[in-house]
Design an enzyme around this catalytic site. Structure first.
Site, mmCIF file in Angstrom:
data_model
loop_
_atom_site.group_PDB
_atom_site.id
_atom_site.type_symbol
_atom_site.label_atom_id
_atom_site.label_comp_id
_atom_site.label_asym_id
_atom_site.label_seq_id
_atom_site.Cartn_x
_atom_site.Cartn_y
_atom_site.Cartn_z
ATOM 1 N N ILE A 22 4.985 37.137 -10.635
ATOM 2 C CA ILE A 22 4.395 37.692 -11.859
ATOM 3 C C ILE A 22 4.748 36.806 -13.062
ATOM 4 C CG2 ILE A 22 4.453 39.667 -13.450
ATOM 5 C CD1 ILE A 22 5.033 41.453 -10.945
ATOM 6 N N ASN A 94 10.897 38.994 -17.515
ATOM 7 C CA ASN A 94 10.301 39.224 -16.204
ATOM 8 C C ASN A 94 11.307 39.112 -15.057
ATOM 9 O OD1 ASN A 94 7.962 38.950 -14.093
ATOM 10 N ND2 ASN A 94 9.212 37.090 -13.866
ATOM 11 N N TYR A 162 17.650 50.009 -8.079
ATOM 12 C CA TYR A 162 16.449 49.447 -8.713
ATOM 13 C C TYR A 162 15.793 50.491 -9.625
ATOM 14 C CZ TYR A 162 11.968 46.975 -9.163
ATOM 15 O OH TYR A 162 10.850 46.336 -9.646
ATOM 16 N N LYS A 166 15.317 50.135 -13.712
ATOM 17 C CA LYS A 166 14.007 50.081 -14.385
ATOM 18 C C LYS A 166 13.831 51.256 -15.352
ATOM 19 C CE LYS A 166 12.438 46.231 -12.651
ATOM 20 N NZ LYS A 166 12.164 45.058 -13.501
HETATM 21 P P1 NAI Z 1 9.717 37.453 -7.514
HETATM 22 O O1 NAI Z 1 10.892 37.707 -6.649
HETATM 23 O O2 NAI Z 1 8.511 36.847 -6.927
HETATM 24 O O3 NAI Z 1 10.139 36.583 -8.782
HETATM 25 C C1 NAI Z 1 11.264 36.898 -9.541
HETATM 26 C C2 NAI Z 1 11.765 35.652 -10.218
HETATM 27 O O4 NAI Z 1 12.939 36.010 -10.970
HETATM 28 C C3 NAI Z 1 12.179 34.548 -9.239
HETATM 29 O O5 NAI Z 1 11.594 33.323 -9.600
HETATM 30 C C4 NAI Z 1 13.700 34.514 -9.348
HETATM 31 O O6 NAI Z 1 14.269 33.228 -9.158
HETATM 32 C C5 NAI Z 1 13.909 34.995 -10.783
HETATM 33 N N1 NAI Z 1 15.265 35.508 -10.983
HETATM 34 C C6 NAI Z 1 16.011 36.304 -10.165
HETATM 35 N N2 NAI Z 1 17.231 36.497 -10.669
HETATM 36 C C7 NAI Z 1 17.271 35.815 -11.849
HETATM 37 C C8 NAI Z 1 18.269 35.601 -12.834
HETATM 38 N N3 NAI Z 1 19.495 36.144 -12.701
HETATM 39 N N4 NAI Z 1 17.961 34.844 -13.915
HETATM 40 C C9 NAI Z 1 16.734 34.289 -14.040
HETATM 41 N N5 NAI Z 1 15.763 34.435 -13.129
HETATM 42 C C10 NAI Z 1 16.021 35.182 -12.043
HETATM 43 O O7 NAI Z 1 9.400 38.880 -8.170
HETATM 44 P P2 NAI Z 1 8.089 39.459 -8.862
HETATM 45 O O8 NAI Z 1 7.456 40.401 -7.923
HETATM 46 O O9 NAI Z 1 7.293 38.393 -9.479
HETATM 47 O O10 NAI Z 1 8.769 40.369 -9.986
HETATM 48 C C11 NAI Z 1 8.831 40.029 -11.347
HETATM 49 C C12 NAI Z 1 9.248 41.265 -12.127
HETATM 50 O O11 NAI Z 1 8.325 42.327 -11.905
HETATM 51 C C13 NAI Z 1 10.631 41.816 -11.752
HETATM 52 O O12 NAI Z 1 11.299 42.266 -12.903
HETATM 53 C C14 NAI Z 1 10.278 42.989 -10.866
HETATM 54 O O13 NAI Z 1 11.297 43.965 -10.820
HETATM 55 C C15 NAI Z 1 9.015 43.493 -11.527
HETATM 56 N N6 NAI Z 1 8.198 44.317 -10.654
HETATM 57 C C16 NAI Z 1 7.742 43.801 -9.474
HETATM 58 C C17 NAI Z 1 7.032 44.605 -8.607
HETATM 59 C C18 NAI Z 1 6.555 44.106 -7.286
HETATM 60 O O14 NAI Z 1 6.114 44.945 -6.476
HETATM 61 N N7 NAI Z 1 6.573 42.820 -7.000
HETATM 62 C C19 NAI Z 1 6.723 46.002 -8.946
HETATM 63 C C20 NAI Z 1 7.237 46.417 -10.224
HETATM 64 C C21 NAI Z 1 7.947 45.603 -11.040
#
Ligand code: NAI
Length: 258
Positions: A22, A94, A162, A166
């Site tokens: 995202i 994000n 989680y 959130k």
């Molecule tokens: P993803 O796992 O594909 O990407 C997350 C990114 O955050 C990764 O590039 C990772 O390296 C980075 N990250 C992790 N820990 C970190 C840290 N300590 N400092 C800096 N960067 C860090 O996840 P996605 O799905 O793109 O999620 C993005 C956001 O959207 C998150 O906050 C997630 O909780 C939220 N979200 C995602 C959902 C889903 O179903 N994928 C649903 C609802 C919310």
């Protein structure tokens, strides 16, 4: 007149966790709208490669390594970015992790603390460091990645850490929005359903009933795509949302209706 409000020409946007998923789609969306984007993430090489993909499309994009759990690094990086670019107009918090499928009664301290640290503390450190600068300039838009998990309890996977993190993001969003509204800084959140990214890809290694449960619980009967979240973030970050602050916008295919 109206379409112009979605344009971000001349704006500088910082996105955390932007190497993929995202976060990367958000950098793509904001830069397509004209913003200069600064991608930040844990891994310097992967973040730089993602910024390069945007530069290949003719966008202005750069990369910084940043672990959002390190408040001192967040402040130092914010100062560095502000110095290099002169301003930051948009912040998208994000970065996030889930570590799901852990029943609460057997959850270890690491799992609880790690998820809180990235998902909630990290959002606050970034809001504090970049928000201060936005307040000085009396303008800015922050968009936090909340989740439908702030409002519902997901099923069948256990993920109290989680869900609680959130819910914290949503109420932090409202709290900062109230504090900063009069001083020109808007703070909103998006609350997505299950989105097809690395975070959720493990579902395909689980019994098929898990994905079926997710889809059957969603009125639109599907997961979302990261682009479908990025476009709402673009709206909230833009002047098209100039009267919105403290909103936690459901982008969930109707999941929270049932
Ligand atoms: P993803 O796992 O594909 O990407 C997350 C990114 O955050 C990764 O590039 C990772 O390296 C980075 N990250 C992790 N820990 C970190 C840290 N300590 N400092 C800096 N960067 C860090 O996840 P996605 O799905 O793109 O999620 C993005 C956001 O959207 C998150 O906050 C997630 O909780 C939220 N979200 C995602 C959902 C889903 O179903 N994928 C649903 C609802 C919310």
């Amino acid at each position: 007149m109206y379409l112009n409000k979605f344009k971000l020409d001349g704006k500088v946007a910082v996105i955390t966790g932007a190497a993929r998923g995202i976060g990367f789609c958000t950098a793509d969306a904001l830069s397509e709208a004209g913003a200069e984007v600064i991608l930040t993430d844990l891994n310097a090489e992967a973040t730089e490669a993602s910024a390069q993909k945007l530069r290949d499309k003719g966008r202005k994009a750069s990369a910084f390594a940043l672990d959002v759990t390190d408040s001192k690094a967040v402040e130092a990086t914010a100062q560095k970015i502000i110095k290099a670019h002169g301003q930051v107009d948009i912040l998208v918090n994000n970065a996030g992790i889930a570590l799901s499928f852990v029943p609460a009664e057997v959850m270890d301290d690491f799992t609880w603390n790690k998820v809180m640290d990235v998902n909630l503390n990290g959002v606050f450190w970034c809001c504090r460091s970049f928000g201060k600068h936005m307040l000085e300039r009396k303008q800015g838009a922050i968009v936090n990645l909340g989740s439908m998990s702030a409002d519902i309890v997901n099923y069948p996977q256990e993920q109290a850490q989680y869900n609680a993190s959130k819910a914290g993001v949503h109420h932090l969003t409202r709290s900062l929005a109230a504090e900063w509204a009069e001083r020109g800084v808007r703070v909103n959140a998006v609350a997505p359903t299950y989105i097809e990214t690395e975070m959720t890809k493990g579902v395909h290694e689980r019994p098929p009933e898990v994905l079926k449960e997710w889809v059957d619980s969603t009125p639109m009967a599907r997961m979302g795509k990261p682009e479908e979240i990025a476009s709402v973030i673009l709206f909230l970050a833009s002047d098209a949302a100039s009267l919105m602050t403290g909103a936690c916008v459901a982008v969930d295919g109707g999941y929270t209706l049932w």
